[in-house]
Design an enzyme around this catalytic site. Structure first.
Site, PDB file in Angstrom:
ATOM      1  N   CYS A   1     -11.951  18.450  -5.394  1.00  0.00           N
ATOM      2  CA  CYS A   1     -12.068  18.891  -6.788  1.00  0.00           C
ATOM      3  C   CYS A   1     -10.897  18.347  -7.599  1.00  0.00           C
ATOM      4  CB  CYS A   1     -12.103  20.414  -6.851  1.00  0.00           C
ATOM      5  SG  CYS A   1     -12.222  20.989  -8.551  1.00  0.00           S
TER       6      CYS A   1
ATOM      7  N   GLY B   1     -12.415  -1.966  16.556  1.00  0.00           N
ATOM      8  CA  GLY B   1     -13.346  -2.231  15.455  1.00  0.00           C
ATOM      9  C   GLY B   1     -12.735  -2.208  14.070  1.00  0.00           C
TER      10      GLY B   1
ATOM     11  N   ASN C   1     -12.625   5.616   9.373  1.00  0.00           N
ATOM     12  CA  ASN C   1     -14.018   5.755   8.936  1.00  0.00           C
ATOM     13  C   ASN C   1     -14.250   7.088   8.235  1.00  0.00           C
ATOM     14  OD1 ASN C   1     -14.329   3.348  10.190  1.00  0.00           O
ATOM     15  ND2 ASN C   1     -15.343   4.164  12.020  1.00  0.00           N
TER      16      ASN C   1
ATOM     17  N   TYR D   1     -21.143   6.580  -3.263  1.00  0.00           N
ATOM     18  CA  TYR D   1     -20.830   7.467  -2.133  1.00  0.00           C
ATOM     19  C   TYR D   1     -21.995   8.405  -1.807  1.00  0.00           C
ATOM     20  CZ  TYR D   1     -16.248   5.467  -1.752  1.00  0.00           C
ATOM     21  OH  TYR D   1     -15.223   4.561  -1.545  1.00  0.00           O
TER      22      TYR D   1
ATOM     23  N   HIS E   1      -8.711   8.109   6.001  1.00  0.00           N
ATOM     24  CA  HIS E   1      -9.277   7.675   4.709  1.00  0.00           C
ATOM     25  C   HIS E   1     -10.315   8.659   4.175  1.00  0.00           C
ATOM     26  CE1 HIS E   1      -8.007   3.204   5.537  1.00  0.00           C
ATOM     27  NE2 HIS E   1      -6.992   3.964   5.161  1.00  0.00           N
TER      28      HIS E   1
ATOM     29  N   ALA F   1     -18.188  -3.137  20.550  1.00  0.00           N
ATOM     30  CA  ALA F   1     -17.569  -1.848  20.873  1.00  0.00           C
ATOM     31  C   ALA F   1     -18.418  -1.065  21.878  1.00  0.00           C
ATOM     32  CB  ALA F   1     -17.377  -1.036  19.597  1.00  0.00           C
TER      33      ALA F   1
ATOM     34  N   ARG G   1     -24.173   6.378   0.441  1.00  0.00           N
ATOM     35  CA  ARG G   1     -23.628   6.246   1.811  1.00  0.00           C
ATOM     36  C   ARG G   1     -23.753   7.562   2.577  1.00  0.00           C
ATOM     37  NH1 ARG G   1     -18.010   3.559   1.192  1.00  0.00           N
ATOM     38  NH2 ARG G   1     -17.959   3.916   3.424  1.00  0.00           N
TER      39      ARG G   1
ATOM     40  N   ASN H   1     -12.253  -5.545  19.814  1.00  0.00           N
ATOM     41  CA  ASN H   1     -12.883  -5.917  18.540  1.00  0.00           C
ATOM     42  C   ASN H   1     -13.865  -7.064  18.772  1.00  0.00           C
ATOM     43  OD1 ASN H   1     -12.740  -5.087  15.738  1.00  0.00           O
ATOM     44  ND2 ASN H   1     -12.068  -7.161  15.260  1.00  0.00           N
ATOM     45  N   LEU H   2     -14.811  -7.192  17.848  1.00  0.00           N
ATOM     46  CA  LEU H   2     -15.814  -8.246  17.975  1.00  0.00           C
ATOM     47  C   LEU H   2     -15.184  -9.634  17.900  1.00  0.00           C
ATOM     48  CD1 LEU H   2     -18.887  -8.537  18.252  1.00  0.00           C
ATOM     49  CD2 LEU H   2     -19.040  -8.596  15.763  1.00  0.00           C
TER      50      LEU H   2
HETATM   51  C1  BJW Z   1     -16.982  -4.897  15.526  1.00  0.00           C
HETATM   52  C2  BJW Z   1     -18.330  -4.733  15.638  1.00  0.00           C
HETATM   53  C3  BJW Z   1     -18.786  -4.250  16.849  1.00  0.00           C
HETATM   54  C4  BJW Z   1     -18.013  -5.499  13.725  1.00  0.00           C
HETATM   55  N1  BJW Z   1     -17.926  -3.957  17.804  1.00  0.00           N
HETATM   56  N2  BJW Z   1     -16.140  -4.614  16.504  1.00  0.00           N
HETATM   57  C5  BJW Z   1       0.258  -5.898   0.177  1.00  0.00           C
HETATM   58  C6  BJW Z   1       0.729  -5.822   1.483  1.00  0.00           C
HETATM   59  C7  BJW Z   1       0.570  -4.650   2.221  1.00  0.00           C
HETATM   60  C8  BJW Z   1      -0.085  -3.552   1.698  1.00  0.00           C
HETATM   61  C9  BJW Z   1      -0.562  -3.624   0.404  1.00  0.00           C
HETATM   62  C10 BJW Z   1      -0.378  -4.781  -0.353  1.00  0.00           C
HETATM   63  N3  BJW Z   1      -0.950  -4.562  -1.567  1.00  0.00           N
HETATM   64  C11 BJW Z   1      -1.464  -3.313  -1.591  1.00  0.00           C
HETATM   65  C12 BJW Z   1      -1.244  -2.723  -0.393  1.00  0.00           C
HETATM   66  C13 BJW Z   1      -1.674  -1.369   0.041  1.00  0.00           C
HETATM   67  C14 BJW Z   1      -3.170  -1.259   0.239  1.00  0.00           C
HETATM   68  C15 BJW Z   1      -3.666  -2.399   1.134  1.00  0.00           C
HETATM   69  O1  BJW Z   1      -3.601  -2.341   2.343  1.00  0.00           O
HETATM   70  N4  BJW Z   1      -4.219  -3.443   0.532  1.00  0.00           N
HETATM   71  C16 BJW Z   1      -4.692  -4.590   1.314  1.00  0.00           C
HETATM   72  C17 BJW Z   1      -5.971  -5.126   0.701  1.00  0.00           C
HETATM   73  C18 BJW Z   1      -3.568  -5.609   1.420  1.00  0.00           C
HETATM   74  N5  BJW Z   1      -3.384   0.004   0.899  1.00  0.00           N
HETATM   75  C19 BJW Z   1      -3.518   1.142   0.226  1.00  0.00           C
HETATM   76  O2  BJW Z   1      -3.552   1.171  -0.991  1.00  0.00           O
HETATM   77  C20 BJW Z   1      -3.585   2.416   1.050  1.00  0.00           C
HETATM   78  N6  BJW Z   1      -2.631   3.355   0.566  1.00  0.00           N
HETATM   79  C21 BJW Z   1      -1.304   3.107   0.644  1.00  0.00           C
HETATM   80  O3  BJW Z   1      -0.852   2.064   1.102  1.00  0.00           O
HETATM   81  O4  BJW Z   1      -0.525   4.133   0.182  1.00  0.00           O
HETATM   82  C22 BJW Z   1       0.896   3.953   0.162  1.00  0.00           C
HETATM   83  C23 BJW Z   1       1.575   4.220   1.464  1.00  0.00           C
HETATM   84  C24 BJW Z   1       2.871   3.830   1.632  1.00  0.00           C
HETATM   85  C25 BJW Z   1       3.542   4.061   2.828  1.00  0.00           C
HETATM   86  C26 BJW Z   1       2.904   4.726   3.865  1.00  0.00           C
HETATM   87  C27 BJW Z   1       1.628   5.130   3.695  1.00  0.00           C
HETATM   88  C28 BJW Z   1       0.961   4.867   2.505  1.00  0.00           C
HETATM   89  C29 BJW Z   1      -4.965   3.061   0.938  1.00  0.00           C
HETATM   90  C30 BJW Z   1      -6.019   2.251   1.590  1.00  0.00           C
HETATM   91  C31 BJW Z   1      -7.386   2.888   1.347  1.00  0.00           C
HETATM   92  C32 BJW Z   1      -8.516   2.085   1.983  1.00  0.00           C
HETATM   93  N7  BJW Z   1      -9.758   2.640   1.569  1.00  0.00           N
HETATM   94  C33 BJW Z   1     -10.997   2.102   2.116  1.00  0.00           C
HETATM   95  C34 BJW Z   1     -12.168   2.842   1.445  1.00  0.00           C
HETATM   96  C35 BJW Z   1     -12.272   4.274   2.010  1.00  0.00           C
HETATM   97  C36 BJW Z   1     -13.494   4.980   1.567  1.00  0.00           C
HETATM   98  C37 BJW Z   1     -14.770   4.246   1.925  1.00  0.00           C
HETATM   99  O5  BJW Z   1     -15.153   4.195   3.118  1.00  0.00           O
HETATM  100  O6  BJW Z   1     -15.408   3.748   0.999  1.00  0.00           O
HETATM  101  O7  BJW Z   1     -11.028   2.289   3.548  1.00  0.00           O
HETATM  102  S1  BJW Z   1     -11.154   0.332   1.944  1.00  0.00           S
HETATM  103  C38 BJW Z   1     -11.951   0.079   3.487  1.00  0.00           C
HETATM  104  O8  BJW Z   1     -11.107  -0.724   4.363  1.00  0.00           O
HETATM  105  C39 BJW Z   1     -12.058   1.452   4.142  1.00  0.00           C
HETATM  106  C40 BJW Z   1     -11.726   1.153   5.574  1.00  0.00           C
HETATM  107  O9  BJW Z   1     -11.304   2.331   6.245  1.00  0.00           O
HETATM  108  C41 BJW Z   1     -10.654   0.097   5.444  1.00  0.00           C
HETATM  109  C42 BJW Z   1     -10.487  -0.753   6.695  1.00  0.00           C
HETATM  110  O10 BJW Z   1     -11.644  -1.454   7.002  1.00  0.00           O
HETATM  111  P1  BJW Z   1     -12.074  -1.678   8.517  1.00  0.00           P
HETATM  112  O11 BJW Z   1     -12.441  -0.372   9.111  1.00  0.00           O
HETATM  113  O12 BJW Z   1     -11.055  -2.466   9.215  1.00  0.00           O
HETATM  114  O13 BJW Z   1     -13.439  -2.499   8.333  1.00  0.00           O
HETATM  115  P2  BJW Z   1     -13.640  -4.098   8.186  1.00  0.00           P
HETATM  116  O14 BJW Z   1     -15.000  -4.303   7.673  1.00  0.00           O
HETATM  117  O15 BJW Z   1     -12.532  -4.720   7.453  1.00  0.00           O
HETATM  118  O16 BJW Z   1     -13.523  -4.639   9.683  1.00  0.00           O
HETATM  119  C43 BJW Z   1     -14.470  -4.291  10.676  1.00  0.00           C
HETATM  120  C44 BJW Z   1     -14.072  -4.987  11.963  1.00  0.00           C
HETATM  121  O17 BJW Z   1     -14.992  -4.584  12.976  1.00  0.00           O
HETATM  122  C45 BJW Z   1     -14.145  -6.525  11.884  1.00  0.00           C
HETATM  123  O18 BJW Z   1     -12.960  -7.082  12.459  1.00  0.00           O
HETATM  124  C46 BJW Z   1     -15.364  -6.878  12.750  1.00  0.00           C
HETATM  125  O19 BJW Z   1     -15.214  -8.093  13.475  1.00  0.00           O
HETATM  126  C47 BJW Z   1     -15.398  -5.722  13.696  1.00  0.00           C
HETATM  127  N8  BJW Z   1     -16.739  -5.427  14.216  1.00  0.00           N
HETATM  128  N9  BJW Z   1     -18.918  -5.177  14.413  1.00  0.00           N
HETATM  129  C48 BJW Z   1     -16.590  -4.190  17.574  1.00  0.00           C
HETATM  130  N10 BJW Z   1     -20.122  -4.090  17.053  1.00  0.00           N
END
Ligand code: BJW
Length: 234
Positions: A117, A176, A92, A56, A109, A220, A59, A202-203
């Site tokens: 802390c 995105g 993000n 981190y 997130h 985007a 980043r 989305n892309l």
């Molecule tokens: C473009 C582009 C351009 C490229 N123009 N587009 C089974 C089923 C359902 C849920 C679960 C399950 N097992 C476990 C879970 C829960 C779990 C989960 O979802 N797991 C999955 C893997 C299935 N989730 C959690 O644990 C969350 N907490 C939770 O659920 O708590 C309980 C709860 C219960 C009830 C209500 C509420 C809560 C917590 C999730 C935490 C995610 N953390 C991260 C890291 C954050 C810190 C960091 O940045 O390091 O968050 S992981 C990572 O993924 C980060 C992102 O925010 C997140 C999403 O990623 P994102 O933004 O979608 O990025 P990409 O790379 O996946 O996609 C990019 C897209 O852009 C692509 O489509 C490209 O095509 C596109 N693109 N260039 C337009 N120029």
């Protein structure tokens, strides 16, 4: 949509890709370079805190070298210029929406420029020094700061405010994001159930594309300014 429509916007890593920030799941993305279970889970942090703090810190340093792009700027324009309510929710941890001028962004997130802390549980704005050097917490002075980000298995921030806005939204727009991570990936279905129109920019087709009324595929930096223009003219 008219000038009083209530809009909820969800952004993901794709909106910052053209600014030079790596996405997670694209080819060469962060999860190809690092094991997600090592750097983005509480268990990974407990096993090897130095690895996670270093990841981190790296980043946060990279963030200082990039700028918002046309998509971030267009959303800031929309927030300033639309008469109805606009809620911008981002997955993000970067601050590019704010640097483009967007107000009241919800970082579900967490944020790279915030530290949490583990002793007093207070969140503090953080520009450095590196968390790897174990600086003291600005509030309680304990050297126990971690990145203020939401890892897998942890509860995202601001869920009540987000669900309340989705319940009363006329339009839900996802930009995105791959739709691979919950609860954000489920917002489109929640919005539809509550009667909102749904649009994806989305892309490529995301995991949840089939749930959207309309999907526009492309960069985007092109799609978002076009869509904002349509809304501001409506
Ligand atoms: C473009 C582009 C351009 C490229 N123009 N587009 C089974 C089923 C359902 C849920 C679960 C399950 N097992 C476990 C879970 C829960 C779990 C989960 O979802 N797991 C999955 C893997 C299935 N989730 C959690 O644990 C969350 N907490 C939770 O659920 O708590 C309980 C709860 C219960 C009830 C209500 C509420 C809560 C917590 C999730 C935490 C995610 N953390 C991260 C890291 C954050 C810190 C960091 O940045 O390091 O968050 S992981 C990572 O993924 C980060 C992102 O925010 C997140 C999403 O990623 P994102 O933004 O979608 O990025 P990409 O790379 O996946 O996609 C990019 C897209 O852009 C692509 O489509 C490209 O095509 C596109 N693109 N260039 C337009 N120029």
């Amino acid at each position: 949509m008219d000038k009083n429509s209530k809009i909820v916007i969800l952004t993901g890593a794709g909106i910052s890709a053209e600014s030079g920030i790596d996405t997670f799941r694209s080819e060469g993305g962060l999860w190809e370079q690092h094991k997600v279970e090592d750097v983005a889970t509480p268990e990974g942090f407990a096993r090897d805190p130095d690895l996670v703090l270093g990841f981190y810190d790296m980043r946060r340093e990279a963030l200082a070298k990039v700028e918002p792009n046309a998509a971030h700027r267009a959303l800031a324009q929309l927030i300033a210029g639309h008469s109805g309510k606009v809620l911008l929710v981002t997955q993000n941890v970067d601050d590019l929406h704010e640097r483009a001028g967007a107000k009241n962004v919800l970082h579900m997130h967490g944020e790279l420029k915030s530290a949490l802390c583990q002793a007093c549980e207070m969140r503090s704005a953080w520009e450095g020094p590196a968390l790897l050097s174990r600086p003291p917490c600005p509030v309680c002075k304990a050297p126990m700061l971690r990145p203020d980000v939401v890892w897998f298995g942890e509860m995202p921030y601001e869920m009540e405010r987000i669900y309340a806005a989705i319940r009363s939204a006329d339009l839900f727009v996802s930009i995105g994001t791959s739709g691979a991570v919950y609860p954000a990936a489920g917002f489109v279905r929640d919005a539809k159930d509550c009667g909102a129109a749904t649009l994806e920019l989305n892309l490529e087709a995301s995991d949840g594309s089939a749930w959207f009324d309309e999907s526009r595929l492309g960069k985007a930096s092109e799609l978002v300014p076009q869509w904002v223009d349509e809304i501001l003219r409506s």
